[in-house]
Design an enzyme around this catalytic site. Structure first.
Site, PDB file in Angstrom:
ATOM      1  N   HIS A 165       0.804  -1.220   0.000  1.00 17.14           N
ATOM      2  CA  HIS A 165       0.000   0.000   0.000  1.00 17.14           C
ATOM      3  C   HIS A 165       0.838   1.271   0.000  1.00 17.14           C
ATOM      4  CE1 HIS A 165      -3.438   2.450   0.270  1.00 17.14           C
ATOM      5  NE2 HIS A 165      -4.109   1.863   1.234  1.00 17.14           N
ATOM      6  N   ASP A 381      -9.787  -3.532 -18.372  1.00 20.77           N
ATOM      7  CA  ASP A 381     -10.079  -4.474 -19.450  1.00 20.77           C
ATOM      8  C   ASP A 381      -8.777  -5.039 -20.009  1.00 20.77           C
ATOM      9  OD1 ASP A 381     -10.884  -5.824 -21.718  1.00 20.77           O
ATOM     10  OD2 ASP A 381     -11.856  -4.107 -22.673  1.00 20.77           O
TER      11      ASP A 381
END
Length: 459
Positions: A165, A381
Site C-alpha cells: 500500500h 479491461d
C-alpha cells in the site's frame, strides 16, 4: 439468490516467478512521499478482478496475455519492479533494481457461476486465488506486487493482486492495471503515462504542522480496541439502491438534501455503527473519512500521479450527541471532514509524519470510510471486456472497522452501491438489527410496502 459461502474448489498453481521490465530501466533510488510511508499504509492490500468468458477471445490465454503485458508495462512503471528500503527516520525509498513482481499462473476446477449471484466479497478460497508466497509478505526488501491469474473451467478467469500500500492508493493501482490492460489489447504505451513526483506530498523544510490532525492522536483505550480477536471479526455486505437511498434522504430537512450518496450513507452508517457498539454516552467517537486529495489541492497533482494522495480526515463528537441528534447533525460533521482536506492540510499532514515519526492513525472507536465507486476497478479491461467484479477482496484489515462503497448490481438487476463492513460478531448483529429497524420501518411508513431486503449477504 445463490450463495458461495460453502464453495470449495481446488487450484493448481505453477511456481511463482518474477516478471521484470521487458526493457532496460533506470537503476536509481526514488523516495516515497511522506504521505506514502506513514505507519498505517505499511500493509498489503488484496484486490480481485473477475472476468467472464468472452467468445471473441477464443484461443487466447489470459495468463499469457497479462504476463506479457505486465513486463511491457513495467518499463513505464519500473519502480514497481524494485524493492523498498528504509533509511534514517524510517524514511522509505524504492531501490529500482528491476528484480520484478511476483506472478503466479493457476487453474481452478470451478466455474464463475458457482461463485454465486451477485458476485461479492468475501470470496471463497481466497487464499487459493492469491497465494501467500513465503517470504513475500513483508514491506521491506520484498516484491511490491503479487499477481495471480487463475483460469476457470468456464473460460473466465480471476486476476488477484496484492499491493504494497505504500506504493499506491486505489486510484494509482487502477491506473497501473489499466495500463496493463491497454498494452494487453495492443497499445504500445499507456494512455496515461505514470508520474512519480512524490516530492509534491513530501514534508517541507523545515516541517511545520499548521492544521489539527486528531486522526493521529494516541488515545487512552487503544489497547482495548486492538485486543479484539481477529477470528471474532465478520464481514457483511449491504446493498443500497434508489429506494434505500431515498428512504435515508427523507430523514433530512430540505436545506440539507443537496448531498452526495457518500455523505448521506456515511452519516447514516456512522450513527447506526455507534448505536451497535454501545459506547459510554460521553465517549468520544470518530469517523475517519478517506478523502481523495487529487481534485482538492490548490495546485492539482499532475495527471498520471500514482502515489497515495488521500487524507483520513476525522469527524469527531460524543456518542450521546451522535445518537440523540438527527441524521442531519452527523451529515454536517461528515461534510466538514471532507472540506478540511486542502492543499495546506496535505502539506501539514506530510510535516506531521516527519515530526511525529510516521504515527499510526487512532483506533479509538474509529469508523474508517473509503469510497471506491470512482476508482474504476470494474473498467479495467485486459481484452476480455470489463470485470464482472472489480475491487477489494475483503472489507478491512485486522480489527479496524472499515466501510467501503463500490458500484453494484444486485440479483434483481438494480444499480446501486454495495457497502461492505468488517466488525466484531456481536456488534455486527446489533448493527444489522439497527439498520433493519430504521430502513424497514421507514420504507413501510413512507411507501406502504416492506423493504425488498438491503442485506446482500451475511457470510
Amino acid at each position: 439468490m445463490a450463495s458461495s459461502s460453502d464453495l470449495v474448489f481446488r487450484v493448481r498453481r505453477c511456481e511463482p516467478e518474477l516478471i521484470g521490465p521487458a526493457e532496460t530501466t533506470p537503476r536509481e533510488v526514488k523516495l516515497l512521499s511522506d504521505i506514502d510511508d506513514q505507519d498505517g499504509l505499511r500493509c498489503q492490500i488484496p484486490v480481485v478482478q473477475i472476468y467472464r468468458c468472452n467468445p471473441s477471445m477464443a484461443g487466447k490465454d489470459p495468463v499469457e496475455a497479462i504476463r506479457k503485458a505486465l513486463a511491457k508495462t513495467l518499463v513505464f512503471y519500473y519502480p514497481f519492479a524494485g524493492r523498498l528500503r528504509e533509511g534514517p527516520g524510517r524514511k522509505l525509498m524504492v531501490d529500482c533494481t528491476a528484480e520484478g513482481v511476483l506472478f503466479i499462473e493457476a487453474d481452478a476446477d470451478v466455474t464463475l457461476d458457482q461463485f454465486g449471484d451477485p458476485l461479492q466479497p468475501p470470496f471463497p478460497c481466497m487464499e487459493e486465488l492469491i497465494q501467500d508466497v513465503p517470504g513475500s509478505e513483508g514491506i521491506l526488501n520484498t516484491p511490491l506486487l503479487l499477481i495471480q491469474v487463475t483460469r476457470l473451467n468456464c473460460g473466465g478467469f480471476i486476476c488477484a493482486i496484492r499491493l504494497n500500500h505504500t506504493m499506491s492508493d486505489a486510484v494509482g493501482l487502477v491506473q497501473f492495471m489499466s495500463a496493463i490492460g491497454e498494452i494487453a489489447r495492443g497499445m504500445s504505451e499507456p494512455t496515461i503515462l505514470p508520474v512519480w513526483r512524490r516530492d509534491i506530498l513530501s514534508a517541507r523544510d523545515p516541517p511545520k504542522v499548521t492544521c489539527t490532525h486528531p486522526e493521529y492522536e494516541q488515545v487512552h483505550n487503544i489497547k482495548e480496541i486492538i485486543s479484539i480477536p481477529i477470528d471474532d471479526m465478520v464481514n457483511r455486505n449491504f446493498f443500497f439502491g434508489s429506494t434505500e437511498l431515498a428512504s435515508i434522504r427523507s430523514f433530512l430537512p430540505s436545506h440539507q438534501l443537496p448531498c452526495t450518496n457518500f455523505e448521506i450513507l456515511t452519516a447514516f452508517f456512522w450513527r447506526c455503527h455507534t448505536i451497535a457498539l454501545q459506547p459510554n454516552s460521553d465517549e468520544e467517537v470518530r469517523m475517519l473519512c478517506l478523502v481523495n486529495a487529487r481534485g482538492k489541492l490548490d495546485s492539482p497533482l499532475p495527471t498520471g500521479y500514482y502515489g497515495n494522495a488521500f487524507a483520513l480526515s476525522p469527524a469527531i463528537t460524543t456518542a450521546r450527541k451522535l445518537c440523540e441528534n438527527s441524521l442531519g447533525y452527523a451529515l454536517e460533521l461528515v461534510r466538514k471532514a471532507k472540506a478540511n482536506v486542502t492543499k495546506e492540510y496535505m502539506h501539514s499532514l506530510a510535516d506531521l509524519m516527519v515530526i511525529k515519526g510516521r504515527p499510526l492513525f487512532t483506533l479509538q472507536i474509529s469508523f474508517m470510510v473509503s469510497d471506491l465507486k470512482l476508482a474504476g476497478f470494474k473498467r479495467v479491461d485486459f481484452g476480455w471486456g470489463e470485470a464482472v467484479y472489480g475491487g477489494v477482496a475483503k472489507a478491512g484489515v485486522g480489527p479496524i472497522p472499515t466501510l467501503g462503497y463500490t458500484p453494484f448490481k444486485n440479483a434483481k438487476g438494480e444499480e446501486g452501491l454495495m457497502t461492505s463492513i468488517y466488525l466484531p460478531s456481536k456488534a455486527m448483529e446489533k448493527l444489522i438489527k439497527e439498520l433493519n429497524n430504521v430502513l424497514k420501518n421507514h420504507i413501510q411508513t413512507t411507501q406502504g410496502g416492506p423493504n425488498s431486503g438491503f442485506i446482500v449477504s451475511s457470510l
